[in-house]
Scaffold this motif. Structure first.
Motif, short mmCIF file in Angstrom:
data_model
loop_
_atom_site.label_atom_id
_atom_site.label_comp_id
_atom_site.label_asym_id
_atom_site.label_seq_id
_atom_site.Cartn_x
_atom_site.Cartn_y
_atom_site.Cartn_z
N VAL A 130 122.49 78.76 -10.89
CA VAL A 130 122.64 79.87 -11.02
C VAL A 130 122.88 80.62 -9.66
CG1 VAL A 130 121.86 82.25 -11.70
CG2 VAL A 130 121.53 80.13 -13.27
N THR A 131 124.05 81.12 -9.22
CA THR A 131 124.30 81.45 -8.08
C THR A 131 124.36 83.19 -8.09
OG1 THR A 131 125.21 79.50 -6.99
CG2 THR A 131 125.70 81.86 -5.79
N VAL A 132 123.70 83.90 -7.16
CA VAL A 132 123.82 85.46 -7.11
C VAL A 132 123.96 85.81 -5.69
CG1 VAL A 132 122.98 87.59 -7.97
CG2 VAL A 132 122.51 85.51 -9.18
N ASP A 133 125.19 86.38 -5.46
CA ASP A 133 125.62 87.29 -4.04
C ASP A 133 124.84 88.51 -4.18
OD1 ASP A 133 126.73 87.40 -1.38
OD2 ASP A 133 127.76 89.17 -2.28
N MET A 134 123.95 88.81 -3.07
CA MET A 134 123.30 90.11 -3.00
C MET A 134 124.22 91.09 -2.93
SD MET A 134 120.59 91.86 -0.27
CE MET A 134 119.43 90.36 -0.57
N ALA A 135 125.40 91.47 -2.33
CA ALA A 135 126.45 92.39 -2.15
C ALA A 135 126.94 92.56 -3.58
CB ALA A 135 127.20 92.17 -1.21
N HIS A 136 127.38 91.32 -4.39
CA HIS A 136 127.96 91.75 -5.56
C HIS A 136 126.91 92.18 -6.62
CE1 HIS A 136 130.43 89.04 -8.93
NE2 HIS A 136 130.28 90.59 -9.37
N ALA A 137 125.65 91.56 -6.60
CA ALA A 137 124.74 92.18 -7.63
C ALA A 137 124.45 93.70 -7.15
CB ALA A 137 123.43 91.22 -7.48
N ALA A 138 124.28 94.15 -6.12
CA ALA A 138 123.99 95.47 -5.62
C ALA A 138 125.28 96.36 -6.13
CB ALA A 138 123.95 95.76 -4.31
N ALA A 139 126.53 96.03 -6.00
CA ALA A 139 127.76 96.54 -6.24
C ALA A 139 127.88 96.52 -8.16
CB ALA A 139 128.97 95.96 -6.02
N GLU A 140 127.25 95.46 -8.45
CA GLU A 140 127.38 95.59 -9.97
C GLU A 140 126.21 96.79 -10.38
OE1 GLU A 140 127.03 92.71 -13.96
OE2 GLU A 140 126.05 91.93 -12.20
N CYS A 141 125.34 96.79 -9.94
CA CYS A 141 124.32 98.04 -10.20
C CYS A 141 124.41 99.23 -9.67
CB CYS A 141 122.93 97.27 -9.71
SG CYS A 141 121.97 95.90 -10.38
N THR A 142 125.76 99.57 -9.15
CA THR A 142 126.07 100.85 -9.08
C THR A 142 126.81 101.37 -10.23
OG1 THR A 142 128.41 100.31 -8.45
CG2 THR A 142 126.85 100.47 -6.47
N GLY A 143 127.12 100.39 -11.20
CA GLY A 143 127.47 100.84 -12.33
C GLY A 143 128.97 101.41 -12.48
N TRP A 144 129.69 101.15 -11.30
CA TRP A 144 130.91 101.93 -11.28
C TRP A 144 132.01 101.46 -12.26
CZ3 TRP A 144 136.04 100.02 -10.64
CH2 TRP A 144 136.86 101.16 -10.41
N PHE A 145 132.74 102.24 -12.83
CA PHE A 145 133.90 101.61 -13.62
C PHE A 145 135.06 102.68 -13.76
CE2 PHE A 145 131.21 104.52 -16.32
CZ PHE A 145 132.44 105.07 -17.36
N ALA A 146 136.12 102.37 -14.38
CA ALA A 146 137.30 103.50 -14.38
C ALA A 146 137.92 103.13 -15.96
CB ALA A 146 138.11 103.40 -13.30
N VAL A 147 138.53 104.20 -16.58
CA VAL A 147 139.09 103.88 -17.82
C VAL A 147 140.60 104.62 -17.51
CG1 VAL A 147 139.20 104.72 -20.13
CG2 VAL A 147 137.01 104.08 -19.05
N ASP A 148 141.47 103.71 -17.52
CA ASP A 148 142.79 104.22 -17.50
C ASP A 148 143.13 104.74 -15.84
OD1 ASP A 148 143.81 103.45 -19.89
OD2 ASP A 148 143.34 105.44 -20.91
N GLY A 149 142.45 104.12 -15.14
CA GLY A 149 142.49 104.71 -13.56
C GLY A 149 141.49 105.90 -13.17
N ARG A 150 140.89 106.75 -14.20
CA ARG A 150 139.97 107.75 -13.89
C ARG A 150 138.52 107.28 -13.94
NH1 ARG A 150 136.78 111.41 -16.70
NH2 ARG A 150 136.92 110.06 -18.55
N THR A 151 137.89 107.64 -13.04
CA THR A 151 136.49 107.50 -12.78
C THR A 151 135.78 108.59 -13.25
OG1 THR A 151 136.93 105.92 -10.70
CG2 THR A 151 134.65 106.91 -11.05
N PRO A 152 135.10 108.24 -14.59
CA PRO A 152 134.61 109.72 -15.01
C PRO A 152 133.35 110.17 -13.84
CG PRO A 152 134.41 107.78 -16.51
CD PRO A 152 134.88 107.17 -14.95
N GLU A 153 133.24 111.71 -14.21
CA GLU A 153 132.24 112.25 -13.61
C GLU A 153 130.81 111.83 -14.21
OE1 GLU A 153 129.83 114.00 -11.22
OE2 GLU A 153 131.82 114.23 -10.62
N LEU A 154 129.83 111.42 -13.64
CA LEU A 154 128.75 110.88 -14.29
C LEU A 154 127.59 111.94 -14.45
CD1 LEU A 154 128.67 107.42 -13.04
CD2 LEU A 154 129.61 108.28 -14.82
#
Length: 472
Positions: free
Chosen positions: A68-92
């Motif tokens: 099981v390999t986990v890169d720290m920068a990748h894990a932290a980026a995943e934990c930002t919870g960023w996503f977009a739907v149809d190119g729009r990033t929602p206001e959280l």
């Protein structure tokens, strides 16, 4: 501690086999996002713990161990919870959410849900239909911070006074959290080991098979594991999503009368999603039918909310002996705030993180991501997989308990990062994945745990609540 030492600490707290740690590969180091706290290590080690525990359950079921390999920068980026739907990033964040200056300090209000926003504004003496943010700011200056916090809690609202670490430590709740472990896994009843069947097989035939819980080397670690997930915001949905990434069949259950936040598009990857109203007999019958073949039950509603509907840990264990029941709390399970509602942003504020993070800047500053939610989510997956392994070895029903405040106490124990605020966030585009979903074209961060033999993936697209029928 190094990230490897931190992972080993989590592993030993769960009493998992020491030899499995040799299969963990952790790369990178803090700081990876601008923070004076070890948010990168917290992300990396909780993701790694969840993935490694899932693989250890797979090993218990007959599969070889895998790296099981986990890169720290990748894990932290995943934990930002960023996503977009149809190119729009929602206001959280709602415009009324955030920090307000009080007479003697600061108050943070969480107003993302309409009833919370309107309740807070009425407590301030304002008309929710006509007031503006500046009106709320002016009204808050007449309040003492702790007085507003207390009045809000008495009304079931979500707001908290901002404290230093020292002020938090002096509170009865701070002391209760400091005494508590990061998580607990307790046996709550007797039951034989459950059959962990494979998707597509009739439940009756699974129960009849002596090898129904075993998997072959090419199957995912959680193949045949069925998870009922009753959660709404971030920590619980992240935990269910992680279990789905490792092969579990996750049924997200929402009430048709409750709202959700837009992040559900991201956190529903890999899951089914149905509506059940537990206030009526039809809904209870549907839930009981799901439980007949479930192995894990995750709930993240306000303290006592699900139990009041007849689905507390003891009740669910009676309905489905052998279940692994996971409870999520904001402020912990002991102390005067044990029954208080809360969200990550509020717990950060109450515990002292905002003031500590912004100390060098001379103004409060939140962590660069909802780290308490995210890390707690992966601890949910870690605890569920660990308890399932115990259930397979020992039988019994099990109760896993995690809390945002206990995760905060652990994050604080990881130490501070000198000049951490100088870090530049990595380019997250390198980890983007795009897929069709029931919400539109979804772009989000792919899962950061890399499994060497059975890659983590979301076998089902993200779908809106109520899309799936309420049965397996």
């Amino acid at each position: 501690m190094t990230p490897s030492q931190t992972l080993a600490q989590l592993w030993r707290l769960a009493r998992l086999p020491e030899e499995a740690l040799a299969f963990a590969r952790l790369t990178g180091s803090d700081p990876v996002y601008p923070s004076t706290f070890a948010v990168g290590a917290a992300a990396q080690t909780t993701v790694a713990a969840a993935a490694l525990a899932a693989c250890e359950l797979g090993h218990e079921r007959g599969a070889p161990r895998q790296a099981v390999t986990v890169d720290m920068a990748h894990a932290a980026a995943e934990c930002t919870g960023w996503f977009a739907v149809d190119g729009r990033t929602p206001e959280l964040w709602d415009k009324f959410s955030g920090l307000y200056e009080a007479k003697d300090g600061w108050v943070r209000i969480h107003a993302n849900f309409l009833h919370h926003r309107e309740g807070a504004l009425r407590l301030l003496g304002l008309d929710p239909a006509t007031c503006e943010r500046k009106d709320a700011e002016a009204a808050m200056r007449a309040w003492k911070a702790v007085d507003f916090e207390t009045a809000a809690a008495e009304r079931g609202l979500v707001a908290t006074a901002m404290r230093t670490f020292e002020e938090w430590d002096a509170t009865a709740q701070g002391q209760a959290v400091a005494r508590a472990p990061l998580f607990t896994i307790d046996r709550i009843g007797d039951a034989p080991p459950l059959q962990l069947g494979h998707p597509g097989l009739d439940p009756g035939s699974m129960a009849a098979r002596p090898d129904g819980c075993r998997i072959e080397s090419g199957m995912t670690p959680l193949d045949g594991v069925r998870v009922v997930e009753l959660t709404r915001i971030l920590a619980g949905p992240v935990g269910g999503r992680a279990l789905a990434a490792y092969g579990a069949d996750v049924m997200l259950v929402n009430s048709p009368h409750l709202p959700n936040i837009e992040a559900i598009a991201d956190t529903s990857r890999g899951k089914r999603s149905c509506h059940i109203d537990l206030r009526g007999s039809d809904g209870k019958a549907a839930m009981d039918a799901l439980l007949e073949d479930a192995h894990v039950f995750i709930q993240g509603y306000r303290p006592g909310g699900i139990a009041s509907l007849g689905y507390g840990p003891d009740e669910v264990a009676a309905k489905r002996p052998g279940i692994v029941y996971v409870s999520l709390s904001a402020y912990g399970f002991e102390g005067p705030w044990a029954g208080r509602r809360g969200f990550d942003s509020l717990v950060q504020t109450a515990m002292g993180f905002n003031l500590a993070e912004g100390e060098s800047l001379g103004k409060p500053r939140p962590l660069p991501m909802q780290m308490l939610d995210e890390a707690t989510g992966y601890l949910i997956a870690f605890g569920a997989a660990t308890a399932l392994r115990r259930q397979q070895r020992e039988g019994g029903s099990w109760h896993v308990r995690v809390a945002l405040a206990q995760t905060g106490q652990w994050l604080r124990s990881l130490g501070r990062i000198e000049r951490g605020l100088d870090a530049k966030a990595p380019d997250r585009a390198q980890w983007h994945e795009t897929s069709a979903s029931g919400f539109g074209q979804l772009t989000a961060i792919r899962h950061s745990a890399q499994l060497s033999r059975t890659p983590a993936r979301y076998a089902r697209p993200s779908v809106p609540p109520g899309y799936s029928p309420p049965h397996w």
